[in-house]
Write a protein that holds these residues in place. Sequence first.
Motif, PDB file in Angstrom:
ATOM      1  N   GLU A 268      38.581   8.104 -18.981  1.00 37.88           N
ATOM      2  CA  GLU A 268      37.673   7.793 -20.092  1.00 37.88           C
ATOM      3  C   GLU A 268      36.305   8.427 -19.855  1.00 37.88           C
ATOM      4  O   GLU A 268      35.640   8.855 -20.798  1.00 37.88           O
ATOM      5  CB  GLU A 268      37.542   6.278 -20.260  1.00 37.88           C
ATOM      6  CG  GLU A 268      38.855   5.544 -20.497  1.00 37.88           C
ATOM      7  CD  GLU A 268      39.584   6.012 -21.746  1.00 37.88           C
ATOM      8  OE1 GLU A 268      38.937   6.570 -22.654  1.00 37.88           O
ATOM      9  OE2 GLU A 268      40.810   5.827 -21.822  1.00 37.88           O
TER      10      GLU A 268
ATOM     11  N   THR B  39      34.202   5.647 -25.969  1.00 32.25           N
ATOM     12  CA  THR B  39      35.644   5.833 -25.831  1.00 32.25           C
ATOM     13  C   THR B  39      36.336   4.483 -25.895  1.00 32.25           C
ATOM     14  O   THR B  39      35.802   3.474 -25.431  1.00 32.25           O
ATOM     15  CB  THR B  39      35.971   6.559 -24.509  1.00 32.25           C
ATOM     16  OG1 THR B  39      37.379   6.739 -24.405  1.00 32.25           O
ATOM     17  CG2 THR B  39      35.476   5.782 -23.310  1.00 32.25           C
TER      18      THR B  39
ATOM     19  N   GLU C 191      36.471  11.880 -20.941  1.00 32.33           N
ATOM     20  CA  GLU C 191      36.413  11.963 -22.406  1.00 32.33           C
ATOM     21  C   GLU C 191      34.968  11.903 -22.886  1.00 32.33           C
ATOM     22  O   GLU C 191      34.587  12.610 -23.835  1.00 32.33           O
ATOM     23  CB  GLU C 191      37.229  10.834 -23.039  1.00 32.33           C
ATOM     24  CG  GLU C 191      37.273  10.898 -24.555  1.00 32.33           C
ATOM     25  CD  GLU C 191      38.221   9.892 -25.177  1.00 32.33           C
ATOM     26  OE1 GLU C 191      37.879   9.314 -26.226  1.00 32.33           O
ATOM     27  OE2 GLU C 191      39.321   9.679 -24.612  1.00 32.33           O
TER      28      GLU C 191
END
Length: 561
Positions: free
Chosen positions: A539, A528, A542
């Motif tokens: 993050e 990321t 993600e």
Amino acid sequence: MAATAGGCITRFMDPDPMKYRCISSATLIASRQSIHISNQRHQYCLLSMNGCHGDPRVPVGIIETRTFMAVPSPALAMDRLNSAIAELKSHPPPFDSGIIRLQVPIQQQIEAIDWLHAQHQLLPRCFFSGRSRGVGPHLFIDSINGNGNSQNSAGHNLVSVAGVGSAVFFQHFCPFSFDDWRSIKRFLSKKCPLIRAYGAIRFDARADISSEWETFGSFYFMVPQVEFDELEGCSMLATTVAWDNSLLWTYGKAIGALQATMRQVSSIIVKLQKEVPNTFILSDNHVPGKIAWDLAVNRALQMISRSDSALVKVVLARSSRVVTTPDIDPLTWLACLQVEGENAYQFCLQPPCGPAFIGNTPEQLFHRNSLSICSEALAGTRARGGSNALDLQIELDLLSSPKDHHEFTIVRECIRRKLEAVCVGVLVEPKKAIRKLPRVQHLYAQLAGRLRSEDDEFDILTSLHPSPAVCGFPTEEARVLIAETEMFDRGMYAGPVGWFGGGESEFAVGIRSALVEKGLGALIYAGTGIVEGSNSSQEWEELELKTSQFTKLMKLEVPLS
């Protein structure tokens, strides 16, 4: 036998035995000083000709494709090819080097991954499937150079390719160079568009090679001995023989090796079930873990905010080792990924005696067709919504996010500048849009230009990789921080994955990928982008979203004994 020249290991395969002969890495360590071998369980197989040793300035004597009449089934195609190979053996061409492809069309469309799964893990093997017709970059390149799709001689679009054995392969433990590129192109020709070299290049060739990536080297490309092409409405079975007396790989040895491979190839194809049956996760270990991840992200943010630092963005990644019961077959896993991979590339690359590198990546590095070239910028990630209204709301949030716009602009403008360095004019259209995939959506833009020379292909490859989407910006500052921060070897993850052809080449970026090995589970990779305004916990989420396309296929609980 094994010999070294500039770090490149030559391997030959005895054409008589049907099984590969292997030697342990301990046998080779004395002759290979360039990398450290930390794990002795890996072995090196003696293969056919390593084209790295050939003089790239000397063309091969003959490059030819011979097409035979179409047949109804793979079994009949095998019979026709075996007869053609026997005829080649009895009438050798008068050349010291060459490459000849024999191909038989099949009057039914068979999925290439089904054929590959039927080959009982015959190694080496490769698989590559391009994105479906209608996805942006194909349409974009059409406007520059006509139809950008690969076609066979009958005009059928190529859907996917599977291959086993290597007619010639290219492997080195030093960074991919211009001479390496020329050595590969030496065996390719515009007149034979389906003779291709499939493979991958490491994300960072200067980083130490860890044990799990040893069999790939710094790069690994192969022209398959036996290849199955899935076309729109039909299929094709092909064999390729390559030889070069200067590499001590004669025509007779090459024919013998091909016949040995053909004896192992099955013509019985069973439809591969696109589901992973009753698979349980025994362990799941992240490197880095959440605490170390937070520290790494915060350190990166501190560097980005420093007035004396040029760093604007860095892409940090995570490696997750997943051990399951039973073992997951990499092709079964890849077939499951195909279900949600309509707008993505699927790939599998597995050298002899090594793990399989598989992936389902949405990101194109470049596609070259003659002088026309296209690329794309991809950055920013959001999940898909459970309803049309929620999905649109998430899309608008992504489009209006200053942080994601900043990250995306860095990627797009960097690619544009690199294309402008070797192209006559560069088009960017659209400037920013949304690409929707089944589980995620991204910001993206398409870029296209016209190369001044086809030799600029090497410059495009080495300049576009690594892009800010997988490394950061500026590139060198980001690469150094990645090397200092990440405690695992990315290997081919986030590196170029694809193929070189005579007049056309295409590479994806090896993200959304995993390294799979029987008995050891899988290493799943995800990264990321970290820019000003990033949050370490967001993050991390993600990363979880990106790896979920793999882990969603398995159950988290351990079955009762």
